[in-house]
Motif scaffolding. Structure first.
Motif, PDB file in Angstrom:
ATOM      1  N   SER A  19      28.621  37.454  32.255  1.00  0.00           N
ATOM      2  CA  SER A  19      29.822  37.213  31.435  1.00  0.00           C
ATOM      3  C   SER A  19      31.030  36.882  32.305  1.00  0.00           C
ATOM      4  CB  SER A  19      30.144  38.438  30.576  1.00  0.00           C
ATOM      5  OG  SER A  19      29.081  38.735  29.719  1.00  0.00           O
ATOM      6  N   GLN A  20      31.193  37.603  33.414  1.00  0.00           N
ATOM      7  CA  GLN A  20      32.286  37.286  34.341  1.00  0.00           C
ATOM      8  C   GLN A  20      32.099  35.883  34.896  1.00  0.00           C
ATOM      9  OE1 GLN A  20      31.722  40.816  36.839  1.00  0.00           O
ATOM     10  NE2 GLN A  20      33.942  41.067  36.795  1.00  0.00           N
ATOM     11  N   SER A  21      30.867  35.538  35.237  1.00  0.00           N
ATOM     12  CA  SER A  21      30.569  34.207  35.776  1.00  0.00           C
ATOM     13  C   SER A  21      30.923  33.116  34.773  1.00  0.00           C
ATOM     14  CB  SER A  21      29.085  34.090  36.145  1.00  0.00           C
ATOM     15  OG  SER A  21      28.733  35.041  37.118  1.00  0.00           O
ATOM     16  N   GLN A  22      30.647  33.364  33.505  1.00  0.00           N
ATOM     17  CA  GLN A  22      30.967  32.381  32.474  1.00  0.00           C
ATOM     18  C   GLN A  22      32.476  32.183  32.353  1.00  0.00           C
ATOM     19  OE1 GLN A  22      28.687  34.471  29.469  1.00  0.00           O
ATOM     20  NE2 GLN A  22      27.219  32.777  29.342  1.00  0.00           N
ATOM     21  N   GLY A  64      36.646  37.368  34.788  1.00  0.00           N
ATOM     22  CA  GLY A  64      36.207  36.170  35.502  1.00  0.00           C
ATOM     23  C   GLY A  64      37.197  35.029  35.347  1.00  0.00           C
ATOM     24  N   PHE A  65      37.674  34.834  34.135  1.00  0.00           N
ATOM     25  CA  PHE A  65      38.669  33.795  33.854  1.00  0.00           C
ATOM     26  C   PHE A  65      39.923  34.005  34.699  1.00  0.00           C
ATOM     27  CE2 PHE A  65      42.532  32.716  31.484  1.00  0.00           C
ATOM     28  CZ  PHE A  65      42.379  31.345  31.355  1.00  0.00           C
ATOM     29  N   LEU A  66      40.415  35.233  34.744  1.00  0.00           N
ATOM     30  CA  LEU A  66      41.611  35.552  35.508  1.00  0.00           C
ATOM     31  C   LEU A  66      41.403  35.287  36.991  1.00  0.00           C
ATOM     32  CD1 LEU A  66      44.369  36.566  34.653  1.00  0.00           C
ATOM     33  CD2 LEU A  66      43.569  38.901  35.025  1.00  0.00           C
ATOM     34  N   THR A  67      40.237  35.625  37.506  1.00  0.00           N
ATOM     35  CA  THR A  67      39.923  35.362  38.913  1.00  0.00           C
ATOM     36  C   THR A  67      40.013  33.868  39.215  1.00  0.00           C
ATOM     37  OG1 THR A  67      38.471  37.297  39.043  1.00  0.00           O
ATOM     38  CG2 THR A  67      38.135  35.586  40.695  1.00  0.00           C
ATOM     39  N   ALA A  68      39.520  33.052  38.316  1.00  0.00           N
ATOM     40  CA  ALA A  68      39.504  31.598  38.539  1.00  0.00           C
ATOM     41  C   ALA A  68      40.865  30.947  38.363  1.00  0.00           C
ATOM     42  CB  ALA A  68      38.506  30.937  37.595  1.00  0.00           C
ATOM     43  N   THR A  69      41.679  31.460  37.466  1.00  0.00           N
ATOM     44  CA  THR A  69      42.880  30.729  37.068  1.00  0.00           C
ATOM     45  C   THR A  69      44.189  31.225  37.657  1.00  0.00           C
ATOM     46  OG1 THR A  69      43.139  32.093  35.074  1.00  0.00           O
ATOM     47  CG2 THR A  69      41.865  30.036  34.855  1.00  0.00           C
ATOM     48  N   THR A  70      44.238  32.444  38.149  1.00  0.00           N
ATOM     49  CA  THR A  70      45.509  33.017  38.591  1.00  0.00           C
ATOM     50  C   THR A  70      46.207  32.154  39.628  1.00  0.00           C
ATOM     51  OG1 THR A  70      44.812  35.252  38.043  1.00  0.00           O
ATOM     52  CG2 THR A  70      46.600  35.041  39.633  1.00  0.00           C
TER      53      THR A  70
END
Length: 195
Positions: A28-31, A102-108
């Motif tokens: 889920s984090q990966s997605q 996961g989203f936050l990790t990618a976008t911050t």
């Protein structure tokens, strides 16, 4: 090379594999992470995003697992740019929390860069902040969300269902929003970041 369609069986295989890897993201984090990476104005190379999902394992990653990740990336990319990204039909707090993390990790990094642009108008900053807050809402954790629900005289489940519905709405247009904000920020052109 034709990537296979990412199926439920592939999801189970990838989830099982990730569960055995220390420090790895969950499926889920990966997605959520891949969704954020795919929407970025400066997408990452496969080895860069794999290294974030699977720290310290990319050098000896089995080819079959790599293809599963590539198929997952392709599926999410196709949803984002062709058919519309959809979260699972059934709400799950655990899924939402992991996906948002996961989203936050990618976008911050890229959203902060965009938000600090002096050229970006307030309406674009507000739209980006709102989208970022909505899509990362569940990363706040259950205690913070419970407090927010109480402050707004809502039950926890009611607030979570409302936020999940909003997440779905924002996910549909996030890539387009990022493109518009990036181009209006003065930091990005059609060719990439203006350093």
């Amino acid at each position: 090379m034709q990537l296979p369609q990412f199926t439920e069986l592939h999801a189970t295989q990838l989830s099982t594999f990730l569960d055995t890897q220390p420090e790895a993201m969950t499926l889920s984090q990966s997605q959520g992470y891949l969704f954020g990476v795919i929407c970025s104005p400066e997408p990452l190379d496969v080895h860069e995003w794999i290294a974030q999902i699977l720290p310290n394992t990319t050098d000896n990653l089995d080819e079959e697992v790599l293809f599963l990740f590539m198929a997952l990336y392709h599926q999410i990319s196709e949803q984002v740019f062709e058919v519309g990204y959809k979260l699972p039909a059934q709400y799950s707090f655990d899924f939402c929390k992991s996906w948002s993390e996961g989203f936050l990790t990618a976008t911050t990094t890229y959203t902060q860069k965009l938000l600090t642009s002096e050229q970006l108008e307030a309406e674009y900053k507000d739209a980006l902040e709102s989208a970022q807050a909505t899509l990362s809402f569940f990363a706040l954790g259950e205690d913070a969300i419970t407090t927010i629900a109480a402050q707004n005289n809502l039950g926890l489940q009611s607030l979570c269902l409302q936020q999940y519905e909003l997440m779905g709405d924002f996910a549909l247009g996030f890539a387009e929003l990022i493109e518009i904000v990036a181009l209006n920020s003065g930091l990005y052109t059609d060719e990439g970041w203006d350093e």
